[in-house]
Motif scaffolding. Structure first.
Motif, PDB file in Angstrom:
ATOM      1  N   ILE A 381     -54.161   3.858 -40.821  1.00  0.00           N
ATOM      2  CA  ILE A 381     -53.956   4.111 -42.253  1.00  0.00           C
ATOM      3  C   ILE A 381     -53.745   5.610 -42.477  1.00  0.00           C
ATOM      4  N   ASN A 386     -53.947  13.255 -52.060  1.00  0.00           N
ATOM      5  CA  ASN A 386     -55.230  12.925 -52.670  1.00  0.00           C
ATOM      6  C   ASN A 386     -55.691  14.095 -53.535  1.00  0.00           C
ATOM      7  N   ILE A 437     -55.937  -7.895 -49.514  1.00  0.00           N
ATOM      8  CA  ILE A 437     -56.487  -6.609 -49.953  1.00  0.00           C
ATOM      9  C   ILE A 437     -57.422  -6.828 -51.142  1.00  0.00           C
ATOM     10  N   VAL A 478     -55.480   0.696 -58.493  1.00  0.00           N
ATOM     11  CA  VAL A 478     -54.824   0.689 -57.187  1.00  0.00           C
ATOM     12  C   VAL A 478     -53.609  -0.212 -57.305  1.00  0.00           C
ATOM     13  N   GLY A 480     -50.567  -1.855 -55.264  1.00  0.00           N
ATOM     14  CA  GLY A 480     -50.085  -2.129 -53.918  1.00  0.00           C
ATOM     15  C   GLY A 480     -48.656  -2.615 -53.936  1.00  0.00           C
ATOM     16  N   LEU A 525     -50.638   2.529 -53.101  1.00  0.00           N
ATOM     17  CA  LEU A 525     -50.773   1.990 -51.751  1.00  0.00           C
ATOM     18  C   LEU A 525     -49.448   1.361 -51.360  1.00  0.00           C
ATOM     19  N   VAL A 527     -47.748  -0.770 -48.439  1.00  0.00           N
ATOM     20  CA  VAL A 527     -47.933  -1.583 -47.237  1.00  0.00           C
ATOM     21  C   VAL A 527     -46.549  -2.085 -46.849  1.00  0.00           C
ATOM     22  N   VAL A 545     -51.417   6.301 -50.256  1.00  0.00           N
ATOM     23  CA  VAL A 545     -51.835   5.797 -48.950  1.00  0.00           C
ATOM     24  C   VAL A 545     -50.720   4.946 -48.374  1.00  0.00           C
ATOM     25  N   GLN A 546     -50.448   5.129 -47.089  1.00  0.00           N
ATOM     26  CA  GLN A 546     -49.423   4.358 -46.384  1.00  0.00           C
ATOM     27  C   GLN A 546     -50.067   3.524 -45.289  1.00  0.00           C
ATOM     28  N   ILE A 558     -57.870  -0.979 -45.282  1.00  0.00           N
ATOM     29  CA  ILE A 558     -57.387  -0.397 -46.534  1.00  0.00           C
ATOM     30  C   ILE A 558     -58.530  -0.246 -47.529  1.00  0.00           C
ATOM     31  N   ARG A 562     -60.446   3.171 -49.206  1.00  0.00           N
ATOM     32  CA  ARG A 562     -60.706   3.359 -50.642  1.00  0.00           C
ATOM     33  C   ARG A 562     -62.156   3.772 -50.901  1.00  0.00           C
TER      34      ARG A 562
END
Length: 755
Positions: A381, A386, A437, A478, A480, A525, A527, A545-546, A558, A562
């Motif tokens: 991850i 951030n 998730i 969040v 995704g 996020l 994915v 986040v990748q 993931i 977090r």
């Protein structure tokens, strides 16, 4: 006389050709559904199994990876098929059984590990080798001998659908991670098959199977490095040809590639197997052969040995050999390679029986496997940005929206069994436990509100208002977004799923923009199986986040990032673009491929570069030193740097060493990776990292296509990404130009000590 020589001496032409062929049974399972990587028409077998093995058989194709068989059903199928092959052969020679294992053994109920792009993000070859050894153990326990993996293609264009199957855009990263994978498989007794040899990932417009327009110098310098390392250092015993043509020459019919380079220069002694249907493609698509017999002659004479997934063109070779169009010794060379594999595998032993462990002892998704999958997911991850929103504070009111949040299959790659095979068997169980998730976030945080917002590939935005309403009631949202992997149009990432540009699929861009407009802090996020252009989104997000299809344990990784339970340590194996159309481009570009200062209106620089990744602690690099300012063309120098954890929690940093040839006879990248080290550091701890850089690591492929070490000045950077230039040093190679022939130093050894 050896058993191989004895068999070769006694076999008829028909029996020899049978050893170069294969068969794919696709109608075994009770519901009759099948899976074919290209099409049902091409995968349909031209003859029944009994007829096809009348003279013997080289390979059994994908007994486990074609339909959802229980362990008991799979073992029974293996026993029966090998029984038929052995009894049909005058010499009782069994077949080599091959399977796919791009994200783990492609079998029902087997562990699905992260994709290869996620392996690259770990920068952890030791852990990848552990994974491959576990995969090899599982395959061997059920009678499999050969694995069609790893993919060693170096990414050239992120629009290509198979980016998720690759390890990244840097040849050294691909080579070191890929070679570790090969060692794991081969150490378990499984024949590793390197693919796709070569150039497949550099097709025009990122078109699957598309032509490749590159010269041999780039092919030798960049594309072939991972293959060479996996052969020389990894001990790979098989190679699979690429579907593509390079500068007009199809790889399946290229004697320079398959014989001169692979065998004569690298000393490879194993088999070259065709990618599925590739020999007939010489006739069907490349148009360099008029008949199937012509295609078979071209492939065999070039150095291709085995036809997969079933014997199609090689049956036409008998007449060509009898007429003298193909010399008998050309056939014998290929057959000898196949028989040597069978000898090495123990298949030629008198009274051979397939290794099939007791079904009650076989667990293809064991606790050992899931532990490795979890550790790989944790390490893969990548925290891209951030503002200290992450890790999320306890008690935060959290909303989770987006199309990947509640779909467990988005965690898996295109060659995972659930995405690759079970799509042909809708309604059945997945065979393994795959969490979403959303489930993982609720396990980590308790109550989490949820709205899907939109679908992955659909432009329908009717659910966006609900997602916005849910977000407005939260402290943090969040979102995704990303991909669902599949093949040939059944998905947004994977084989055959090439894209025109790097916008997020469907209506996902609009969903994120609407959420950002709420003013609620947004944690983005992604994915996905490829990087997407985030320049319009990331600067407005609280964090980014990748995750690259992180496997069956990916959701917990993931969620752990977090909450802070997992301190992210992944690094980008590919860049994340700023704009969706600045392709193709990777960081391995000469100066005129980078930002040009007025020469073009296009800015091709990445939003987040290769090697980038953040942590919940901070690190500092200092005191870069070299053991010498001058080395000779066959010399070596030590490069040392101190890395310190300057934060208040333990973490892992990836120290990266880059090289630039300041003046050379051909253009060279602004910088290229030549070494790296994952360094675990307690809070406040410092360690000294030393790289041993041999002059061979500076070598380049010259104008005359010879690999040389040139005298001159070179620059080194030790940093935290390909764009980190805070620490640099220069050294000079003095002496005559040195031609590098045969084996060379391909790795940069590294040692880590307390500072």
């Amino acid at each position: 006389m050896s058993r191989v020589d004895d068999l070769l001496d006694q076999m008829t032409v028909a029996e020899k050709l049978a050893q170069l062929g294969s068969f794919w049974v696709q109608d075994l399972h009770r519901d009759g559904a099948t899976v074919a990587p290209l099409s049902d028409e091409r995968a349909a077998n031209p003859a029944g199994f009994d007829d096809a093995v009348a003279h013997g058989l080289g390979q059994l194709t994908r007994t486990w990876g074609t339909s959802p068989l229980t362990v008991a059903e799979g073992l029974a199928a293996m026993r029966e098929r090998q029984r038929v092959v052995v009894e049909s052969s005058r010499f009782g020679v069994p077949a080599i059984a091959h399977e796919e294992c791009l994200t783990g053994f492609t079998a029902y109920g087997a562990t699905v590990y992260p994709t290869a792009l996620a392996w690259g993000a770990t920068f952890d070859p030791d852990l990848v080798e552990q994974m491959a050894a576990a995969i090899g153990d599982d395959m061997a326990s059920v009678g499999v001998h050969q694995a069609l993996s790893p993919v060693l293609d170096v990414v050239h264009d992120y629009r290509w659908g198979r980016v998720e199957e690759t390890i990244g855009e840097d040849p050294h990263l691909v080579a070191t991670i890929g070679t570790a994978y090969v060692k794991g498989l081969e150490g378990a007794g499984i024949i590793a098959t390197l693919k796709h040899f070569a150039g497949y990932s550099a097709s025009v417009a990122a078109l699957n199977h598309g032509p490749v327009r590159m010269g041999r110098r780039h092919l030798l310098q960049v594309v072939l490095e991972p293959f060479e390392m996996a052969v020389r250092l990894g001990g790979a015993r098989s190679v699979m040809n690429s579907y593509t043509d390079v500068d007009g020459v199809p790889c399946a019919a290229d004697p320079w590639l398959l014989t001169e380079v692979l065998r004569d220069q690298w000393g490879f002694e194993g088999t070259v197997v065709s990618d599925y249907f590739a020999i007939n493609f010489l006739r069907e698509f490349h148009h360099v052969a008029e008949t199937k017999a012509d295609a078979a002659v071209l492939a065999l004479q070039a150095g291709l040995d085995v036809e997969l997934p079933h014997t199609d063109t090689l049956t036409e070779l008998g007449e060509a050999i009898e007429s003298g169009r193909v010399q008998a010794d050309v056939l014998d060379v290929a057959v000898r390679r196949v028989l040597q594999h069978k000898h090495d595998l123990g298949l030629l032993e008198p009274g051979w029986q397939p290794r099939l462990d007791d079904e009650t002892s076989i667990d293809l998704d064991s606790a050992r496997n899931r532990d490795i999958a979890r550790r790989l997911a944790d390490e893969s991850i990548v925290l891209l940005a951030n503002d200290e929103t992450l890790p999320l504070a306890p008690g935060v009111r959290l909303a989770a929206v987006g199309p990947v949040i509640d779909d467990p299959l988005t965690m898996l790659g295109c060659y995972s069994f659930p995405n690759h095979v079970l799509k042909h068997h809708p309604g059945g169980p997945a065979g393994i436990e795959i969490g979403s998730i959303l489930d993982a976030l609720r396990a980590e945080f308790g109550e989490v509100t949820h709205a899907r917002g939109c679908e992955i590939e659909d432009d329908d935005l009717s659910g966006v208002d609900e997602a916005v309403a849910v977000a407005r009631e939260a402290d943090v949202v969040v979102v995704g977004v990303g991909d669902i992997a599949g093949l040939f149009g059944a998905g947004s990432s994977g084989e055959g799923n090439d894209v025109a540009d790097l916008r997020l699929p469907g209506g996902q861009q609009v969903l994120v923009e609407r959420l950002l407009d709420t003013g609620v802090p947004v944690v983005l996020l992604v994915v996905s199986g490829r990087p997407y252009a985030l320049g319009d989104l990331a600067p407005r997000c609280a964090a980014v986040v990748q995750a690259f299809c992180p496997g069956e344990e990916g959701a917990q990784a993931i969620a752990g990032v977090r909450s802070g339970r997992v301190n992210p340590s992944g690094r980008l194996p590919v860049g994340v673009p700023r704009v969706p159309g600045a392709q193709p481009w990777t960081y391995l570009a000469p100066p005129l491929g980078r930002r040009q200062g007025g020469l073009t209106s296009l800015d091709p620089e990445m939003l987040y570069p290769f090697g980038h990744g953040l942590s919940y602690t901070t690190f500092a690099l200092s005191d870069l030193q070299t053991s010498s300012e001058v080395i000779d063309p066959d010399g070596q120098l030590e490069v040392s740097v101190t890395v310190a954890n300057t934060g208040d929690r333990d973490g892992t940093h990836v120290v990266q060493l880059y090289l630039r040839d300041e003046v050379a006879q051909v253009t060279t990248p602004v910088k290229r990776l030549i070494g790296y080290a994952r360094v675990d550091l307690a809070a406040g701890q410092a360690r000294r990292v030393t790289f041993s850089v041999h002059a061979d690591r500076t070598s380049l492929v010259a104008r005359d296509l010879r690999r040389v070490v040139e005298p001159g000045w070179l620059t080194l950077w030790a940093g935290s990404s390909s764009m980190d230039e805070a620490l640099s040093a220069r050294f000079r190679i003095e002496g005559d130009l040195r031609v590098v022939e045969g084996e060379r130093v391909m790795v940069t050894p590294v040692s880590v000590e307390e500072a």
